[in-house]
Design a protein around this motif. Structure first.
Motif, PDB file in Angstrom:
ATOM      1  N   LEU A 115      -1.930   8.972  -2.668  1.00  0.00           N
ATOM      2  CA  LEU A 115      -2.830   7.904  -3.126  1.00  0.00           C
ATOM      3  C   LEU A 115      -3.915   7.622  -2.087  1.00  0.00           C
ATOM      4  O   LEU A 115      -5.072   7.394  -2.441  1.00  0.00           O
ATOM      5  N   LYS A 166       4.005   9.759  -2.264  1.00  0.00           N
ATOM      6  CA  LYS A 166       3.084   9.093  -3.183  1.00  0.00           C
ATOM      7  C   LYS A 166       2.048   8.277  -2.404  1.00  0.00           C
ATOM      8  O   LYS A 166       0.877   8.274  -2.740  1.00  0.00           O
ATOM      9  N   LEU A 181      -6.417   2.122  -5.594  1.00  0.00           N
ATOM     10  CA  LEU A 181      -5.590   3.210  -5.056  1.00  0.00           C
ATOM     11  C   LEU A 181      -4.923   2.793  -3.747  1.00  0.00           C
ATOM     12  O   LEU A 181      -3.739   3.069  -3.525  1.00  0.00           O
ATOM     13  N   ALA A 216      -3.616   9.517 -10.030  1.00  0.00           N
ATOM     14  CA  ALA A 216      -2.935   8.317  -9.544  1.00  0.00           C
ATOM     15  C   ALA A 216      -2.010   7.737 -10.606  1.00  0.00           C
ATOM     16  O   ALA A 216      -0.886   7.319 -10.292  1.00  0.00           O
TER      17      ALA A 216
END
Length: 126
Positions: free
Chosen positions: A70, A66, A86, A44
């Motif tokens: 995540l 992304k 996250l 992450a």
């Protein structure tokens, strides 16, 4: 030693051995959870960049990737603080996909919000 005494000693030894196995199993589980947390945090933190100087369509595409990655990491980690951090970061990449990235003020605002989310992730990973 009598037969009853021998049986009791064997049962006690077996119980001790089994409780030792349970402790080893618990330690392995804990180690696995820690490894999952470390792995998720490392990945992450590596995702936490976004170059606003590229084509806006490409920027939004990267943000979508992304966000997806995540969320996958959050689904695989058991630590609730890390999971929340996250998901918070994933949410910030949703913002990028919805914003007018051509506006420098929008990018600057997003960067400031994302820094806070990144700090929350670092704290959860520590």
């Amino acid at each position: 030693m009598t037969r009853g005494g021998m049986t009791a000693a064997l049962l006690a030894s077996a119980a001790l051995l089994l409780s030792g196995c349970a402790e080893v199993g618990n330690a392995v589980d804990q180690g696995s959870r820690t490894a999952d947390k470390v792995s998720a945090c490392t990945e992450a933190l590596g995702l936490a960049d976004l170059n606003p100087l590229v084509d806006p369509a490409k920027l939004k595409e990267r943000a979508a990737d992304k966000e997806r990655r995540l969320r996958e990491l959050a689904g695989n980690v058991q630590d609730q603080d890390v999971k929340n951090a996250l998901l918070g970061m994933a949410g910030s990449y949703v913002e990028v996909q919805k914003e007018r990235i051509e506006d420098a003020g929008v990018v600057a605002g997003w960067v400031q919000r994302n820094i806070k989310k990144l700090d929350a992730l670092r704290a959860a990973c520590a």
